[in-house]
Design a protein around this motif. Structure first.
Motif, PDB file in Angstrom:
ATOM      1  N   ILE A 200       0.832  -1.211   0.000  1.00  0.00           N
ATOM      2  CA  ILE A 200       0.000   0.000   0.000  1.00  0.00           C
ATOM      3  C   ILE A 200       0.868   1.263   0.000  1.00  0.00           C
ATOM      4  CG2 ILE A 200      -1.734   1.303   1.260  1.00  0.00           C
ATOM      5  CD1 ILE A 200      -2.880  -1.206   0.075  1.00  0.00           C
ATOM      6  N   LEU A 201       1.869   1.310   0.884  1.00  0.00           N
ATOM      7  CA  LEU A 201       2.686   2.522   0.993  1.00  0.00           C
ATOM      8  C   LEU A 201       3.452   2.797  -0.295  1.00  0.00           C
ATOM      9  CD1 LEU A 201       4.106   2.276   4.641  1.00  0.00           C
ATOM     10  CD2 LEU A 201       2.333   3.802   3.767  1.00  0.00           C
ATOM     11  N   THR A 202       4.002   1.751  -0.907  1.00  0.00           N
ATOM     12  CA  THR A 202       4.748   1.950  -2.149  1.00  0.00           C
ATOM     13  C   THR A 202       3.833   2.444  -3.257  1.00  0.00           C
ATOM     14  OG1 THR A 202       6.195   0.120  -1.508  1.00  0.00           O
ATOM     15  CG2 THR A 202       6.301   0.837  -3.789  1.00  0.00           C
ATOM     16  N   PRO A 235      13.924   3.302   0.736  1.00  0.00           N
ATOM     17  CA  PRO A 235      13.414   3.673   2.068  1.00  0.00           C
ATOM     18  C   PRO A 235      12.375   2.689   2.605  1.00  0.00           C
ATOM     19  CG  PRO A 235      13.482   5.580   0.622  1.00  0.00           C
ATOM     20  CD  PRO A 235      13.767   4.394  -0.237  1.00  0.00           C
ATOM     21  N   PHE A 236      11.589   2.121   1.698  1.00  0.00           N
ATOM     22  CA  PHE A 236      10.568   1.174   2.156  1.00  0.00           C
ATOM     23  C   PHE A 236      11.193  -0.164   2.558  1.00  0.00           C
ATOM     24  CE2 PHE A 236       8.106   4.093  -0.517  1.00  0.00           C
ATOM     25  CZ  PHE A 236       7.168   4.501   0.417  1.00  0.00           C
ATOM     26  N   ILE A 237      12.355  -0.487   2.009  1.00  0.00           N
ATOM     27  CA  ILE A 237      13.063  -1.691   2.460  1.00  0.00           C
ATOM     28  C   ILE A 237      13.426  -1.544   3.937  1.00  0.00           C
ATOM     29  CG2 ILE A 237      15.168  -3.060   2.202  1.00  0.00           C
ATOM     30  CD1 ILE A 237      15.104  -2.434  -0.772  1.00  0.00           C
ATOM     31  N   PHE A 238      13.986  -0.388   4.288  1.00  0.00           N
ATOM     32  CA  PHE A 238      14.325  -0.146   5.696  1.00  0.00           C
ATOM     33  C   PHE A 238      13.060  -0.131   6.559  1.00  0.00           C
ATOM     34  CE2 PHE A 238      18.075   1.738   3.589  1.00  0.00           C
ATOM     35  CZ  PHE A 238      19.056   1.019   4.238  1.00  0.00           C
ATOM     36  N   LEU A 239      11.987   0.467   6.018  1.00  0.00           N
ATOM     37  CA  LEU A 239      10.726   0.499   6.768  1.00  0.00           C
ATOM     38  C   LEU A 239      10.207  -0.916   7.016  1.00  0.00           C
ATOM     39  CD1 LEU A 239       8.529   2.334   7.979  1.00  0.00           C
ATOM     40  CD2 LEU A 239       7.389   2.280   5.758  1.00  0.00           C
ATOM     41  N   GLN A 291      -4.668   8.200  -5.545  1.00  0.00           N
ATOM     42  CA  GLN A 291      -4.296   7.462  -4.326  1.00  0.00           C
ATOM     43  C   GLN A 291      -5.396   6.469  -3.932  1.00  0.00           C
ATOM     44  OE1 GLN A 291      -2.418   9.766  -1.124  1.00  0.00           O
ATOM     45  NE2 GLN A 291      -2.376  11.512  -2.509  1.00  0.00           N
ATOM     46  N   GLN A 292      -6.652   6.824  -4.200  1.00  0.00           N
ATOM     47  CA  GLN A 292      -7.736   5.886  -3.911  1.00  0.00           C
ATOM     48  C   GLN A 292      -7.611   4.636  -4.763  1.00  0.00           C
ATOM     49  OE1 GLN A 292     -11.241   8.356  -4.508  1.00  0.00           O
ATOM     50  NE2 GLN A 292     -11.705   8.233  -2.331  1.00  0.00           N
ATOM     51  N   GLN A 293      -7.317   4.827  -6.048  1.00  0.00           N
ATOM     52  CA  GLN A 293      -7.136   3.676  -6.932  1.00  0.00           C
ATOM     53  C   GLN A 293      -5.950   2.832  -6.473  1.00  0.00           C
ATOM     54  OE1 GLN A 293      -6.738   5.000 -10.966  1.00  0.00           O
ATOM     55  NE2 GLN A 293      -8.841   5.758 -11.084  1.00  0.00           N
ATOM     56  N   ALA A 294      -4.878   3.495  -6.060  1.00  0.00           N
ATOM     57  CA  ALA A 294      -3.701   2.758  -5.605  1.00  0.00           C
ATOM     58  C   ALA A 294      -4.016   1.917  -4.372  1.00  0.00           C
ATOM     59  CB  ALA A 294      -2.563   3.742  -5.306  1.00  0.00           C
ATOM     60  N   SER A 295      -4.794   2.492  -3.452  1.00  0.00           N
ATOM     61  CA  SER A 295      -5.152   1.759  -2.245  1.00  0.00           C
ATOM     62  C   SER A 295      -6.028   0.544  -2.582  1.00  0.00           C
ATOM     63  CB  SER A 295      -5.888   2.695  -1.283  1.00  0.00           C
ATOM     64  OG  SER A 295      -6.264   2.003  -0.128  1.00  0.00           O
TER      65      SER A 295
END
Length: 378
Positions: A200-202, A235-239, A291-295
């Motif tokens: 979701i975040l990516t 950054p998301f890898i570290f997250l 962003q809605q579509q992405a979610s």
């Protein structure tokens, strides 16, 4: 009052027009309940059939073979692997080849002929406490009510039938002897939280750049597409590792779920799943404009992984066709890795197949995401 209703009507009309314009979002909203209905209809079941079984038959008698045949005829069990001896039980359970290993003692037939109790040892994979309890219940039920019709010759040459063959099952649960459900759930929660957060975040992070118009600014810079993707993904890898570390610490010190295997191996194989999750997030962002579509796209990816991976419901309880479908679910392999390391102390030898599959998934999905992104740039 009339004026207020009119204003509300205009707002409703505006929202309906906006929803109709966003056809991709509208389609996702319509498809989501249908997909959930099919998933819950096929997956949510507590009955388990065809539990994989291995039999170490030291008796090698007509009575022991009849006992095993009666177990198979019940529909609850199927003999999946040969068992040359109880020493092989470790390997069979460690690698999840079977869920139950039966050991029939050498004096099984002779004790039945003397009408003495014959005890059968059943070693069960307790990493899934729910499946282990159901399997133990089925085994005792079949043994007491069905596997009681062993025929053998009497002293006078006439066949005698023993309606209640004094067979008793001694279940021994491995890996989770107390059958604590939290031991089974905490490793699974690590997997699900990691996937939910990264996908979701990516996806939202990439789409946010499109909505703000900053993606075009990045594209006109000398940065290459793969460099941009790596820059957004690192950054998301570290997250992801931070998420895993937090859940591991809470699971270990609060819920007292001990990690019996290698933590470095767990972290190393987690990296493969993080790559896969990032790739799925990038694919979701490639097919989304808001962003809605992405979610929603991320939920479309997460839901099948959540229900078909064995996280909540045993794969063995699913229909045969759905069980085959689970082999294309990446989360299935990561859950096997994490539960194996947590509960069984599995090492590289037991988990190398799952690691290889996750590596292939990571490379393929990231390549696909890069191709989608290049197409958008052009």
């Amino acid at each position: 009052m009339h004026a207020s209703l009119a204003r509300i009507f205009q707002i409703v009309r505006k929202e309906i027009i906006q929803i109709r314009r966003d056809r991709r979002m509208f389609g996702l909203v319509l498809l989501m309940p249908v997909m959930e209905l099919f998933i819950f209809g096929y997956v949510v079941a507590t009955d388990i059939d065809n539990i994989d079984l291995a039999v170490c038959d030291y008796s090698q008698s007509a009575e022991s073979r009849a006992y095993v045949e009666q177990l198979e005829r019940s529909g609850y069990f199927r003999v999946r692997a040969a068992c040359p001896g109880v020493n092989a039980a470790d390997r069979l359970l460690d690698r999840a080849v079977v869920k139950v290993v039966l050991a029939i003692p050498p004096d099984f037939a002779s004790r039945l002929k003397r009408q003495q109790p014959a005890e059968v040892m059943a070693a069960m994979d307790g990493s899934n406490s729910n499946t282990a309890m159901i399997a133990a219940s089925y085994l005792e039920q079949v043994t007491l009510t069905q596997a009681v019709d062993v025929q053998f010759g009497g002293g006078d040459g006439a066949a005698r039938r023993l309606r209640h063959p004094l067979v008793a099952v001694e279940p021994r649960v491995w890996f989770n002897p107390e059958l604590r459900s939290v031991n089974y759930m905490v490793p699974g929660i690590i997997c699900v939280l990691l996937m939910e957060s990264l996908v979701i975040l990516t996806a939202v992070a990439i789409v946010k750049e499109k909505e703000r118009g900053t993606m075009e600014q990045l594209i006109v810079t000398p940065i290459r597409s793969y460099e941009l993707i790596l820059g957004k993904a690192i950054p998301f890898i570290f997250l992801g590792y931070i998420n895993v570390a937090i859940v591991m610490l809470v699971g270990t010190f609060w819920f007292e779920v001990e990690i019996t295997g290698s933590v470095p191996l767990l972290l190393g194989l987690t990296g493969l799943f993080i790559l896969t999750s990032l790739g799925m997030g990038l694919v979701a962002s490639a097919v989304s404009n808001t962003q809605q579509q992405a979610s929603m796209s991320g939920q479309f990816i997460i839901l099948p992984n959540l229900f078909f991976s064995g996280f909540m419901f045993p794969i063995a309880s699913m229909p045969p066709l759905v069980q085959k479908l689970t082999y294309v679910i990446p989360l299935r392999y990561y859950i096997t890795i994490v539960r194996g390391i947590f509960l069984k102390g599995s090492g590289w030898a037991e988990l190398k197949d799952e690691a290889a599959i996750l590596l292939v998934y990571g490379v393929v999905i990231l390549s696909l995401a890069t191709a989608f992104f290049r197409k958008q740039v052009r």
